[in-house]
Write a protein that holds these residues in place. Structure first.
Motif, short mmCIF file in Angstrom:
data_model
loop_
_atom_site.label_atom_id
_atom_site.label_comp_id
_atom_site.label_asym_id
_atom_site.label_seq_id
_atom_site.Cartn_x
_atom_site.Cartn_y
_atom_site.Cartn_z
N GLN A 211 5.07 3.77 -9.07
CA GLN A 211 6.51 3.74 -9.31
C GLN A 211 7.32 3.81 -8.02
O GLN A 211 8.55 3.91 -8.08
CB GLN A 211 6.90 4.90 -10.24
N ASP A 212 6.66 3.74 -6.87
CA ASP A 212 7.40 3.68 -5.61
C ASP A 212 8.29 2.43 -5.61
O ASP A 212 7.96 1.42 -6.25
CB ASP A 212 6.44 3.64 -4.43
N ASN B 13 -9.41 -0.95 3.59
CA ASN B 13 -9.56 -1.61 2.29
C ASN B 13 -8.37 -2.52 2.02
O ASN B 13 -8.53 -3.67 1.55
CB ASN B 13 -9.69 -0.56 1.18
N PHE B 14 -7.19 -2.05 2.35
CA PHE B 14 -5.96 -2.83 2.13
C PHE B 14 -5.91 -4.04 3.05
O PHE B 14 -5.60 -5.16 2.61
CB PHE B 14 -4.74 -1.92 2.36
N THR C 120 6.15 -6.00 -7.02
CA THR C 120 5.01 -6.87 -6.73
C THR C 120 3.89 -6.62 -7.74
O THR C 120 3.74 -5.50 -8.24
CB THR C 120 4.47 -6.65 -5.30
N SER C 121 3.14 -7.66 -8.03
CA SER C 121 1.96 -7.49 -8.88
C SER C 121 0.75 -7.10 -8.05
O SER C 121 -0.31 -6.77 -8.60
CB SER C 121 1.66 -8.80 -9.63
N ASP C 122 0.90 -7.12 -6.74
CA ASP C 122 -0.21 -6.82 -5.83
C ASP C 122 0.01 -5.46 -5.16
O ASP C 122 0.18 -5.36 -3.95
CB ASP C 122 -0.38 -7.93 -4.80
N PHE C 123 0.02 -4.44 -5.99
CA PHE C 123 0.15 -3.06 -5.52
C PHE C 123 -1.23 -2.44 -5.36
O PHE C 123 -2.08 -2.57 -6.23
CB PHE C 123 0.98 -2.24 -6.52
N VAL C 124 -1.44 -1.79 -4.22
CA VAL C 124 -2.69 -1.08 -3.96
C VAL C 124 -2.37 0.39 -3.75
O VAL C 124 -1.61 0.74 -2.83
CB VAL C 124 -3.41 -1.65 -2.71
N LEU D 11 0.86 -1.19 0.00
CA LEU D 11 0.00 0.00 0.00
C LEU D 11 0.89 1.23 0.00
O LEU D 11 1.63 1.48 0.96
CB LEU D 11 -0.90 0.02 1.24
N SER D 12 0.85 1.98 -1.08
CA SER D 12 1.63 3.22 -1.16
C SER D 12 0.98 4.15 -2.18
O SER D 12 0.02 3.78 -2.86
CB SER D 12 3.09 2.96 -1.52
#
Length: 371
Positions: free
Chosen positions: A41-42, A64-65, A48-52, A36-37
């Protein structure tokens, strides 16, 4: 044999380099890291493919995260612990270390009182809430003092060193701008050292090597080790007791001063830490792996040293860019940051050798030539 961790979804609150290195270790362990960020592009979002996308300080985004993961950790201690606790309860997803512990440790005044409670040596200190206390400070600490913000301070930010009365006006201005402070006695230390401890909920505690750290303009430049100190074991015994008493789980880093009287704890970081980056190449298990194991309450044991000595050099942003290749006997860890600025941590180099001095010399020779 099927990896029993393959179905674990570990959430990481934050997208910087510490989160990135945790996520990379998750992949190696068969764990799915969720990040979670604020931006895709952080550094951590890139791996990871699981970026929120969201704000780790917003209850809605955190809740939510947390609904997407089995448990969560945080990259740094600056997330609002009240919001995090409420989101954790609402989503029924645990966060480690616990938000109530983070609430305690993210305040430098609480840190100092905790050290005092468990008889852990640290510099004398008082709470500051008014510039009218300047006269008290110069009387109490005639050889100088350090003003520190109670919250959000790191790498020298939110800190003012006052060595003599000539800086009294500067100190008053600093206090007026930052009303919640502590003042510590200025310590004439020989060296700055650091040590990392890792604890799980089974009360297993692992101790990483004592290291020397060197700061340049209040930011860590290099680390080398392992180091020895006759007071280390007695200090570690007290630190372990404190971790057990507060039921802490995960990595905790302790920044130390070596003085004529022995070792003093300067600051506490309740998370993976820059002083432990050497462990990625110098130890059989690094701080990120141990942190993940600890919060999952897996068994942890002391890692083995892979060389007689080691060193780490932070690669900091410069005024001008230059092209270079790291020395063959080093390992580069690049953070993938899209923008650079002077002093910003862009990556680090690790070096192994028969002694810490030889390992550090390799890195400093490289720095002198290219940075």
């Amino acid at each position: 044999m099927k990896n029993r961790l393959s179905k674990v979804r570990l959430g990481i609150l934050g997208g910087g380099q510490l989160a990135r290195m945790m996520a990379l270790r998750c992949h190696e362990m068969g764990i799915k890291p969720y990040i979670l960020s604020s931006h895709p592009q952080d550094p951590a979002a890139q791996v990871t493919s699981d970026f929120v996308q969201g704000n780790p300080n917003t209850k809605r985004d955190i809740k939510n995260f947390l609904n997407k993961v089995d448990l969560a950790v945080f990259e740094n201690e600056f997330i609002d612990p009240t919001i995090l606790h409420e989101a954790s309860i609402a989503s029924d997803t645990p966060v480690h270390p616990q938000p109530k512990i983070m609430n305690l440790l993210q305040d430098r005044l609480n840190q100092k009182n905790l050290l005092k409670k468990y008889k852990i040596p640290t510099a004398r200190f008082i709470e500051i809430d008014s510039s009218k206390q300047i006269k008290d400070l110069t009387s109490l600490f005639p050889k100088g003092f350090v003003l520190k913000k109670r919250h959000q301070g790191y790498d020298g930010y939110g800190t003012l060193i006052v060595k003599n009365i000539a800086k009294e006006d500067t100190a008053k201005e600093f206090i007026d701008k930052n009303p919640h402070l502590i003042a510590e006695e200025l310590i004439p230390f020989k060296k700055e050292l650091a040590i990392i401890l890792v604890r799980n909920r089974k009360e297993q505690i692992v101790e990483l090597p004592l290291v020397e750290t060197y700061q340049e303009e209040a930011c860590c430049l290099w680390v080398k080790g392992p180091c020895r100190h006759q007071k280390k074991d007695s200090l570690v015994k007290k630190l372990k007791n404190m971790l057990n008493q507060i039921s802490y789980d995960g990595v905790m880093a302790f920044e130390l001063f070596e003085t004529k009287q022995g070792l003093l704890v300067n600051e506490i970081a309740p998370r993976v830490h820059n002083s432990g980056h050497y462990s990625m190449d110098a130890l059989s298990e690094d701080q990120f792996t141990l942190h993940i194991k600890a919060v999952l309450n897996m068994n942890i044991s002391p890692p083995k040293k892979l060389s007689g000595g080691f060193a780490m050099l932070n690669l900091l942003g410069q005024k001008t860019s230059s092209q270079w290749l790291p020395p063959a006997e080093t390992t580069l860890h690049w953070y993938g940051k899209m923008q650079t600025r002077i002093g910003r941590k862009m990556g680090h180099l690790n070096s192994l050798n028969s002694t810490s001095t030889k390992a550090l010399t390799t890195l400093l020779d490289f720095k002198k030539k290219f940075l």
